[in-house]
Design an enzyme around this catalytic site. Structure first.
Site, PDB file in Angstrom:
ATOM      1  CG  HIS A 196      80.832  33.561  66.574  1.00 28.52           C
ATOM      2  ND1 HIS A 196      81.491  33.111  65.476  1.00 28.52           N
ATOM      3  CD2 HIS A 196      79.536  33.326  66.360  1.00 28.52           C
ATOM      4  CE1 HIS A 196      80.613  32.612  64.624  1.00 28.52           C
ATOM      5  NE2 HIS A 196      79.420  32.732  65.140  1.00 28.52           N
ATOM      6  CD  GLU A 439      65.818  30.185  57.900  1.00 25.68           C
ATOM      7  OE1 GLU A 439      66.490  30.704  58.799  1.00 25.68           O
ATOM      8  OE2 GLU A 439      65.621  28.967  57.848  1.00 25.68           O
ATOM      9  CG  ASN A 462      69.576  35.282  63.437  1.00 25.94           C
ATOM     10  OD1 ASN A 462      69.265  36.389  63.809  1.00 25.94           O
ATOM     11  ND2 ASN A 462      69.536  34.218  64.225  1.00 25.94           N
ATOM     12  CG  ASP A 463      69.974  31.961  58.043  1.00 30.88           C
ATOM     13  OD1 ASP A 463      71.183  32.136  57.800  1.00 30.88           O
ATOM     14  OD2 ASP A 463      69.556  31.017  58.726  1.00 30.88           O
ATOM     15  NE  ARG A 473      73.609  33.050  61.194  1.00 29.68           N
ATOM     16  CZ  ARG A 473      72.526  32.391  61.569  1.00 29.68           C
ATOM     17  NH1 ARG A 473      71.609  32.046  60.676  1.00 29.68           N
ATOM     18  NH2 ARG A 473      72.326  32.059  62.808  1.00 29.68           N
ATOM     19  CB  CYS A 510      62.287  32.850  65.888  1.00 25.96           C
ATOM     20  SG  CYS A 510      62.630  32.101  64.292  1.00 25.96           S
TER      21      CYS A 510
HETATM   22  C1  PEP Z   1      67.386  32.860  61.754  1.00 23.23           C
HETATM   23  O1  PEP Z   1      67.974  32.565  60.715  1.00 23.23           O
HETATM   24  O2  PEP Z   1      67.042  34.031  62.049  1.00 23.23           O
HETATM   25  C2  PEP Z   1      67.051  31.809  62.742  1.00 23.23           C
HETATM   26  C3  PEP Z   1      66.303  32.073  63.799  1.00 23.23           C
HETATM   27  O3  PEP Z   1      67.567  30.583  62.549  1.00 23.23           O
HETATM   28  P1  PEP Z   1      69.081  30.177  62.873  1.00 23.23           P
HETATM   29  O4  PEP Z   1      69.709  31.325  63.616  1.00 23.23           O
HETATM   30  O5  PEP Z   1      69.005  28.915  63.640  1.00 23.23           O
HETATM   31  O6  PEP Z   1      69.644  29.995  61.492  1.00 23.23           O
HETATM   32 MG    MG Z   2      68.139  30.510  60.110  1.00 26.97          MG
END
Ligand code: PEP
Ligand code: MG
Length: 585
Positions: A196, A439, A462-463, A473, A510
């Site tokens: 982080h 995701e 990300n997920d 993550r 995103c």
């Molecule tokens: C993701 O998982 O890529 C995402 C944009 O959602 P978050 O980071 O809020 O889990």
């Molecule tokens: Mg996510």
């Protein structure tokens, strides 16, 4: 004369920095071990209470100061640390040690720290074991507060403008403070580029090199240090030649900052004039204002869980409606993508809505799974979003979808809410788009069927990366395992984008990847035309897009997908980037 010395580590945040070394060694804080006279006990208890209160206040102040992506990255951490600071076992134990064992506050803190760390070290679970770091950070913070009164000058020097911090580890909250205090760069002996703190350093554009094992041994306070974040090097006692390289880098930086300004408010297009849409991931007014100033196609991700954090009760329908309405109004007719609640797993929750005590929270009742189990709460949110649709175009985005049953159930609820609202005399838009986050690998694989019930999709890399690679993550210990350039992740990405394109449904991305220029060419090559990112990355991505020829990139997508290793993918990417650079010289 001092001799030049080069120490190597891994780049956590790029850029260069020149400054005087300031060594921070939280584990070596001096502890006053003199026994405490009976008549000083209560004063010492009060001193500790004041330090604890100041540490809590510090965390709260930090929480309120951060926004956007920064807040998201740090809030989980701040919650964890606040919890430790408020833990009755820890706090009462400290007072006991002062009153009964007659220890001074700093010695009591050290004893509690050693006891807790020993307990953590005895755990089998490597992830939990790694959380002992949190204990160290919290205790270090309180120790810092205790010494704040005694050595203010020392603290001032440590945080003075022009210093580069050399430390074993840096906690994200500390990092945010250092940034404010004018610290120029960071070197740590431990840590990983995926931590982080590293993510935060990148958002703050603070050069950081981690894993420089001998830094605390080889560097002394006041040594002149040059961080070269490009190479992952720390140069101690840099030579005139090093300093010339640094000045050249500064000149380049100034030039590219000027160049970037050309992209404010500009249309986003590739070199061969294929229009690309850049959206903002925005939660707070500052993000939204920044996004509008730079020029965006809309809000691509509004994470509603932010409305639910740092409070005891969930916000009611009116409160949520007002937040969504204001957002829609601020965007002046541009589409706004509102994601329904994604609580659970790593998303901190203070309202008590999310399940607790799940063995595997990341695989548990999170996102839409939680919303569907709390229909009353979900209805309130859906009604609030629909009511805001009267003020501008909205897109409802559902997180953590894995099956078409979830999509159908949610869509049925949305439509029922819309009917009820109309019956009750509320004016809502005739049309709203309904989409899902892709995701989870299951959703990506089953997309050809899912897409029929959706108006659009947004890929959450990300997920998607975490779940495809079974790599948490948030777990720094996994190092580079959480890697969006894994061939399996790329295949799911390519499949999701092409499935949506074939179905003629908009597809956005995103996750953090969208705002990282290292991946821009790759995403264009895979056919992505909608990117959603924190506004701070917007201009750089717009500039990067303008360097590339869309047709040439698309022609290389097969080579990307044929690559079977990360190295192979990197080679194709390097060719793409070189192409982009060539076109511009
Ligand atoms: C993701 O998982 O890529 C995402 C944009 O959602 P978050 O980071 O809020 O889990
Ligand atoms: Mg996510």
């Amino acid at each position: 004369m001092s001799t030049r010395l080069v120490l190597t580590g891994s780049t956590a945040a790029r850029g260069m920095a020149l400054g005087r070394a300031r060594l921070v060694q939280p584990s070596q804080i001096s502890v006053d071990t003199r026994p405490l006279p009976a008549d000083e006990v209560e004063a010492e208890v009060a001193r500790l209470a004041a330090a604890l209160a100041a540490a809590r206040e510090d965390l709260n102040a930090l929480r309120n100061k951060l926004h956007g992506a920064l807040a998201r990255e740090v809030s989980e951490f701040i919650d964890a640390h606040s919890m430790i600071l408020n833990d009755p076992e820890l706090v009462d134990g400290l007072y006991d040690l002062i009153r009964t064992a007659r220890l001074r506050a700093s010695a009591a803190l050290k004893m509690q720290r050693d006891r807790l760390v020993a307990a953590f070290d005895a755990l089998d679970d490597p992830y939990l074991r790694s959380r002992r770091e949190d204990i160290d950070h919290v205790i270090g913070r309180v120790q810092g507060e205790l010494t704040r009164d005694t050595t203010p000058a020392e603290r001032q020097i440590a945080a003075r403008v022009g210093s580069i911090l050399i430390s074993d580890l840096v906690a994200p909250a500390e990092l945010a403070h250092f940034g404010e205090a004018g610290v120029l760069g960071l070197v740590t002996t431990g840590g990983s580029p995926l931590s982080h703190s590293a993510i935060l350093a990148r958002s703050m554009r603070l050069p950081m090199v981690v894993g420089v094992h001998d830094a605390l041994k080889e560097i002394s306070d006041d040594d002149l240090i040059l961080i070269d974040g490009k190479r992952g090097e720390v140069i101690v006692h840099p030579t005139a030649q090093d300093l010339a390289a640094y000045r050249a880098w500064q000149r380049d930086l100034a030039r590219s900052a000027d160049e970037l300004q050309r992209f404010r408010g500009a249309r986003t297009a590739t070199r061969d004039d294929v229009a690309i849409d850049l959206f903002a991931n925005a939660e707070l007014p500052a993000d939204i204002a920044q996004a509008r100033a730079l020029g965006v196609s809309g809000v691509g991700l509004y994470r509603t869980e932010f409305l639910f954090l740092q409070r005891r009760d969930a916000p009611d329908e009116d409160e949520q409606f007002e937040a969504y309405r204001d957002l829609v109004l601020c965007m002046g007719g541009l589409p706004v993508t509102i994601r329904t609640l994604d609580l659970g797993a790593d998303k901190a929750d203070s309202t008590g809505i999310a399940m607790v005590d799940e063995d595997n929270p990341a695989l548990g009742v999170r996102g839409v799974r939680l919303s569907l189990r709390k229909p009353a709460l979900f209805t309130i949110q859906l009604r609030a979003i629909l009511r805001a649709s009267r003020y501008g175009p909205i897109r409802i985005l559902v997180p953590m979808v894995t099956s078409s049953e979830e999509v159908v159930a949610t869509r049925t609820m949305v439509d029922a809410c819309a009917r009820d609202l109309r019956t009750q005399g509320h004016e809502i838009a005739d049309h709203y788009d309904f989409g899902a986050m892709i995701e989870v690998p299951a959703a990506a694989i089953a997309l050809p069927a899912l897409i029929r019930q959706l108006d659009f999709i947004s890929i959450g890399t990300n997920d998607l990366t975490q779940y495809t690679l079974a790599a948490d993550r948030g777990n720094d210990a996994l190092g580079t395992l959480h890697d969006p350039l894994h061939p399996a992740v790329l295949k799911l990405l390519a499949h999701s984008i092409s499935t949506a394109r074939r179905a003629k449904k908009p597809v956005a991305l995103c996750g953090e990847m969208a705002g990282d220029v290292r991946y821009t060419a790759l995403l264009l090559a895979l056919g992505l035309t909608e990117f959603s990112m924190h506004p701070s990355s917007l201009l750089e991505v717009r500039q990067e897009i303008s360097h590339h020829d869309h047709k040439r990139l698309r022609a290389q997508s097969l080579a990307l997908l044929r690559a079977t290793t990360r190295a192979g993918i990197e080679r194709v990417l390097e060719r793409m980037r070189a192409d982009g650079r060539l076109v511009n010289t």
